[in-house]
Design an enzyme around this catalytic site. Structure first.
Site, mmCIF file in Angstrom:
data_model
loop_
_atom_site.group_PDB
_atom_site.id
_atom_site.type_symbol
_atom_site.label_atom_id
_atom_site.label_comp_id
_atom_site.label_asym_id
_atom_site.label_seq_id
_atom_site.Cartn_x
_atom_site.Cartn_y
_atom_site.Cartn_z
ATOM 1 N N LYS A 121 -1.346 -2.650 -6.576
ATOM 2 C CA LYS A 121 -2.404 -3.376 -5.872
ATOM 3 C C LYS A 121 -2.537 -4.807 -6.407
ATOM 4 O O LYS A 121 -2.510 -5.769 -5.640
ATOM 5 C CB LYS A 121 -3.733 -2.630 -5.984
ATOM 6 C CG LYS A 121 -4.861 -3.273 -5.212
ATOM 7 C CD LYS A 121 -5.743 -4.079 -6.136
ATOM 8 C CE LYS A 121 -6.720 -4.932 -5.344
ATOM 9 N NZ LYS A 121 -7.608 -5.667 -6.262
ATOM 10 N N ASP A 140 -6.352 -1.486 -1.422
ATOM 11 C CA ASP A 140 -7.479 -1.283 -2.317
ATOM 12 C C ASP A 140 -8.392 -0.260 -1.657
ATOM 13 O O ASP A 140 -8.018 0.383 -0.679
ATOM 14 C CB ASP A 140 -8.207 -2.611 -2.569
ATOM 15 C CG ASP A 140 -8.853 -3.134 -1.306
ATOM 16 O OD1 ASP A 140 -8.612 -2.566 -0.219
ATOM 17 O OD2 ASP A 140 -9.615 -4.098 -1.390
#
Length: 210
Positions: A121, A140
């Site tokens: 991420k 996310d």
DNA sequence: CTCCCGATAT
DNA sequence: ATATCAGGAG
């Protein structure tokens, strides 16, 4: 509708909603964006920005973080939560950067995720945003939630959701799709009270029986 | 899987 | 009182 059918109209709606979708973290260098992203775990951008406004004046570049007093850095990071972990990660990451990458943020996802405190991420945020490189899709909590609600993925692990998305979103849209979907999740498709009545893509959403 | 962490919304 | 917030490591 299948994911492949949903994506094109979804991209169009995202473009209307967030014409120049960009991350809301404040930064001036890739290194600063990397640090800010690491601080963003379980913490709003707004609070990260409040902290980094003074943090990046006090510590400039990886050497300053590498040589910082750990207890003092922990204190500086306190408002972002998880401050012991984050101070440790930021410091170790800075040292690795100096030791292995000449103090420069690497530009491949493989290299980035070898850094302490950096997983897909954060790596995708830096590469997508600072370097405009479509190395993957940011997943996310917001992208995960929107993807599940819209029926784009049945998975729950971010990495598997990312794989599903990468199959149906054209690669040259990855750097737009990620940040734009984050904003959509943050301001419209919220965790608690999704604004379905005013959502521009409710007609594409599995949640509404499409 | 648990742990790390505190502020804010509901 | 509880869930959630731009996650990642052990």
């Amino acid at each position: 509708m299948t994911p492949a059918e949903i994506i094109p109209p979804m991209l169009a709606r995202l473009r209307e909603e967030h014409p120049d979708a960009k991350y809301e973290l404040d930064w001036t260098t890739p290194f600063e964006l990397l640090v800010a992203t690491m601080l963003a775990a379980q913490c709003t951008d707004e609070r990260v920005n409040r902290v980094t406004a003074t943090l990046f004046k006090k510590y400039q570049g990886p050497r300053a973080f590498a040589e910082a007093d750990t207890a003092e850095l922990e204190e500086d990071l306190k408002p972002t939560g998880f401050f012991k972990q984050k101070a440790k990660s930021v410091q170790l990451m800075s040292r690795e950067l100096l030791a292995r990458f000449g103090g420069e943020v690497p530009t491949t996802i493989e290299a980035l995720i070898t850094l302490p405190g950096v997983a897909r991420k954060s790596a995708n945020v830096v590469l997508n945003t600072a370097f405009n490189m479509p190395t993957g899709i940011i997943v996310d909590t917001h992208v995960a939630r929107v993807s599940q609600r819209m029926g784009l993925s049945q998975k729950d692990k971010p990495e598997e959701i990312e794989k599903d998305l990468m199959k149906v979103v054209a690669q040259d849209e990855w750097t737009f799709f990620g940040p734009a979907t984050v904003l959509h999740g943050r301001y419209t498709c919220m965790a608690k009270k999704p604004q379905c009545s005013t959502c521009g893509m409710a007609d594409l959403c599995a949640k509404n029986g499409v």
